[in-house]
Design a protein around this motif. Structure first.
Motif, mmCIF file in Angstrom:
data_model
loop_
_atom_site.group_PDB
_atom_site.id
_atom_site.type_symbol
_atom_site.label_atom_id
_atom_site.label_comp_id
_atom_site.label_asym_id
_atom_site.label_seq_id
_atom_site.Cartn_x
_atom_site.Cartn_y
_atom_site.Cartn_z
ATOM 1 N N LYS A 37 25.546 -31.868 25.101
ATOM 2 C CA LYS A 37 25.542 -33.273 24.692
ATOM 3 C C LYS A 37 25.633 -33.375 23.171
ATOM 4 O O LYS A 37 26.348 -34.198 22.635
ATOM 5 C CB LYS A 37 24.252 -33.923 25.206
ATOM 6 N N SER B 41 30.602 -34.742 25.364
ATOM 7 C CA SER B 41 30.106 -33.435 24.967
ATOM 8 C C SER B 41 30.585 -33.049 23.575
ATOM 9 O O SER B 41 31.575 -33.571 23.085
ATOM 10 C CB SER B 41 30.624 -32.353 25.925
ATOM 11 N N GLY C 128 31.263 -30.785 31.417
ATOM 12 C CA GLY C 128 31.332 -31.677 30.266
ATOM 13 C C GLY C 128 32.784 -31.871 29.869
ATOM 14 O O GLY C 128 33.673 -31.208 30.402
ATOM 15 N N GLN D 291 27.583 -27.801 31.222
ATOM 16 C CA GLN D 291 26.604 -28.686 30.589
ATOM 17 C C GLN D 291 25.572 -29.212 31.595
ATOM 18 O O GLN D 291 24.411 -29.361 31.258
ATOM 19 C CB GLN D 291 27.359 -29.871 29.970
ATOM 20 N N PHE E 134 29.319 -26.066 26.461
ATOM 21 C CA PHE E 134 29.416 -27.495 26.175
ATOM 22 C C PHE E 134 28.019 -28.105 26.248
ATOM 23 O O PHE E 134 27.225 -27.763 27.116
ATOM 24 C CB PHE E 134 30.336 -28.182 27.186
ATOM 25 N N SER F 74 29.119 -36.320 19.713
ATOM 26 C CA SER F 74 27.707 -36.685 19.538
ATOM 27 C C SER F 74 27.437 -37.436 18.236
ATOM 28 O O SER F 74 26.320 -37.837 17.975
ATOM 29 C CB SER F 74 26.842 -35.422 19.565
#
Lengths: 420, 177
Positions: A20, A216, A360, A187, A18, A120
């Protein structure tokens, strides 16, 4: 409720790391990677899969409806049966249970449950807006429009009812981020102190940035099978011995003030003056646990569970969930973490993987990720998949996974066991 | 004759905003106006303009909801509109320092869940006129109504009642079950 279907097993799993943001891969490719990992681990091909369940929460993040069929098509699973399941933060847990039902009903002998979310594509504050659209848009969203704010009010009330402290919340964050140091899929692994957690920016009192999970990109896949197929596929399948699902009102304001639904290890005198659930507890979590425990024959959860992976989107939720699951009585959740009972070497390790706080929370993947980590834990293959055995428990026989949607509207509990 | 091998598609000069070329990341925009009906809950929003807070009471089991709902979740029977008191107490509270994009300019702001005498459930609202440290569970608060309605639940908000300052003894109860 009686579960009368066929026995169901998990035979393999896969998870992407995971992160960002992973703009070099879209959701289809991420699922493909987790899916191939799961297939290759037990030598299956797509021809061995009877059908699937697609797990993702929001159409807003990608502005793509029917993302499920795009994954089905990319994986080469068309024209086999599939459907999308959605229930906010509990989407992964609900999908895992839908996969269970596909096998238990006899419709499929093998079922791939794949989950993903690509958060994201928008900035964090827009993401918070999309998540808040999963609260009542006539009454709650226009007033606050922020899920951390809703959970913060629940935490404040838990502190008022039971004397839970912000330091106890911080200890959940410390535990989970530290566990993640040995999970290569996580993460945000890190070593923290109570001061670090309390001094990080306040998001919504009493919850700081380190009391709250991150958004995530990620994917996770669980492959489930019938008994006959499971033992053909692997020597070490893990049985899913019970599932439970609970629900509660969309508006936090509408939660009733009644009596606690008791677990076998509790008695009415434990809660004489407690008005339940109010906003201090998740009634759906209790209902889900009750149903799953009945199906799996669990009467003393703290003694009979060797590991728990639960939905710690907020540190406060983990403490509230100890109580819903009956690991301790209502009101004792703060002490439970304080005394280290949920640590890796405690009475029942909770979120050995690092949980949502450190791994995440790519929503649709999260509940399936928990299933995969628990599967590896019970199979005793943590070393193989994590490249380190630091998170491998000694001789785990039975684990619980728990998935949870906005302020406890949908909650799932599934019990996984090493076959006897 | 409609066949034209020289046909050319119209092109736009709007261009596209690009964040990155490898992988190629472009800006994409989406906005929409909804024709949103409050349907059976309309009366709640209209009443706010008359400085009235409307809840629902079950005609059969008399459960009192501090939010509008036209059917009772306890017994399934129809409810009727009832006016809520304008005085209540804080059941729980928070101060939000971050928020969704649309609310970011309003941070920090306070959220409260309000309990009303004679009603079985709560009501969520904003509270102004107090900071995080001023609020406490049980604090007496009063509803205020905006003069210019936007037909949103934020047409009503709460302020601390006079003399509601925190008493030094208002400490947290310990380990009550």
């Amino acid at each position: 409720m009686k579960h009368k279907g066929r026995k169901v097993y998990m035979v393999s799993g896969g998870v992407t790391k995971f992160a960002k943001s992973t703009p070099d891969m879209d959701f289809r490719l991420r699922v493909k990677k987790a899916f191939d990992y799961a297939l290759n681990d037990v030598g299956l091909t797509i021809n061995d899969i009877d059908g699937s369940v697609a797990s993702y929460f929001s159409d807003h993040f990608q502005r793509q409806l029917m993302s499920g069929i795009m994954v089905q098509d990319y994986l080469g699973l068309t024209p086999k049966p599939s459907k999308r399941v959605e229930g906010g933060g509990a989407t992964g847990g609900l999908s895992f249970q839908t996969g269970y039902e596909e096998i238990a009903s006899g419709r499929m002998d093998t079922c791939a449950v794949y989950g993903f979310e690509s958060m994201s594509h928008v900035n964090t504050w827009k993401g918070n807006e999309f998540i808040a659209l999963a609260s009542d848009t006539n009454f709650d969203y226009p007033v606050g429009g922020f899920y951390t704010g809703y959970y913060a009010m629940m935490a404040v009330r838990h502190m008022h009812e039971f004397g839970t402290t912000v330091e106890q919340l911080a200890k959940v964050s410390i535990k989970n981020h530290e566990n993640a140091l040995n999970n290569p899929y996580a993460q945000s692994p890190m070593k923290l102190t109570v001061e670090d957690v309390r001094n990080s920016p306040m998001v919504s009192y009493p919850l700081t940035r380190l009391d709250v999970c991150a958004m995530s990109d990620g994917a996770a896949v669980a492959i489930l099978a019938s008994e006959e197929k499971a033992f053909e596929i692997t020597k070490h399948p893990i049985e899913i011995t019970g599932i439970g699902t609970g629900t509660d009102t969309m508006r936090l304001a509408d939660r009733p003030f009644g009596k606690v639904p008791l677990l076998p290890n509790e008695k009415p005198s434990d809660y004489r003056d407690l008005k339940y659930p109010g906003i201090h507890s998740f009634r759906a979590g209790r209902s889900a646990a009750k149903e799953a425990y009945e199906a799996a024959g669990i009467t003393d959860p703290l003694k009979e569970l060797d590991a728990v992976e639960l939905h710690d989107a907020y540190t406060s939720s983990e403490i509230q969930t100890y109580e819903d699951l009956g690991l301790c009585k209502y009101g004792e959740g703060g002490q439970f973490i304080e005394e280290g009972k949920s640590k890796l070497n405690g009475k029942v390790p909770v979120n050995f993987s690092g949980g949502l706080l450190a791994c995440g929370h790519p929503v649709g993947a999260t509940g399936i990720m928990q299933g995969v980590f628990m599967f590896w834990q019970l199979q005793k293959t943590i070393k193989k998949h994590f490249k380190s055995d630091k998170l491998q428990l000694n001789n785990p026989k039975r684990g619980l996974i728990h998935s949870h949607a906005g302020t406890g509207t949908y909650v799932t509990v599934s019990i996984m066991e090493v076959p006897k | 004759m409609t066949i034209n091998p020289d046909a050319k598609m119209d092109e736009s000069q709007n261009g596209t905003e690009i964040y990155s070329t490898d992988p190629l990341i472009v800006k994409s925009t989406y906005s929409i106006d909804y024709i949103h009906s409050y349907a059976q809950d309309s009366e709640f929003f209209r009443a706010l303009g008359k400085k009235k807070l409307m809840g629902s009471r079950c005609k059969k089991c008399h459960y009192g909801f501090a939010t509008p709902r036209s059917h009772c979740m306890m017994c399934g029977a129809e409810t009727e509109w009832v006016e809520l008191p304008t005085k209540g107490k804080i059941h729980s509270y928070t101060t939000c320092y971050f928020g969704s994009e649309v609310f970011l300019p309003q941070t920090p702001f306070n959220l409260v869940l309000v309990e009303f005498e004679g009603f079985d459930s709560l009501f969520m609202a904003r509270l102004i006129g107090a900071e995080q440290d001023d609020m406490y569970v049980g604090m007496p608060i009063v509803a205020k109504f905006k003069r210019l309605q936007s037909f949103s639940p934020t047409d009503v908000y709460f302020v601390p009642a006079k003399g509601s300052e925190k008493k030094p003894s208002a400490a947290v109860k310990k380990n009550k079950r």
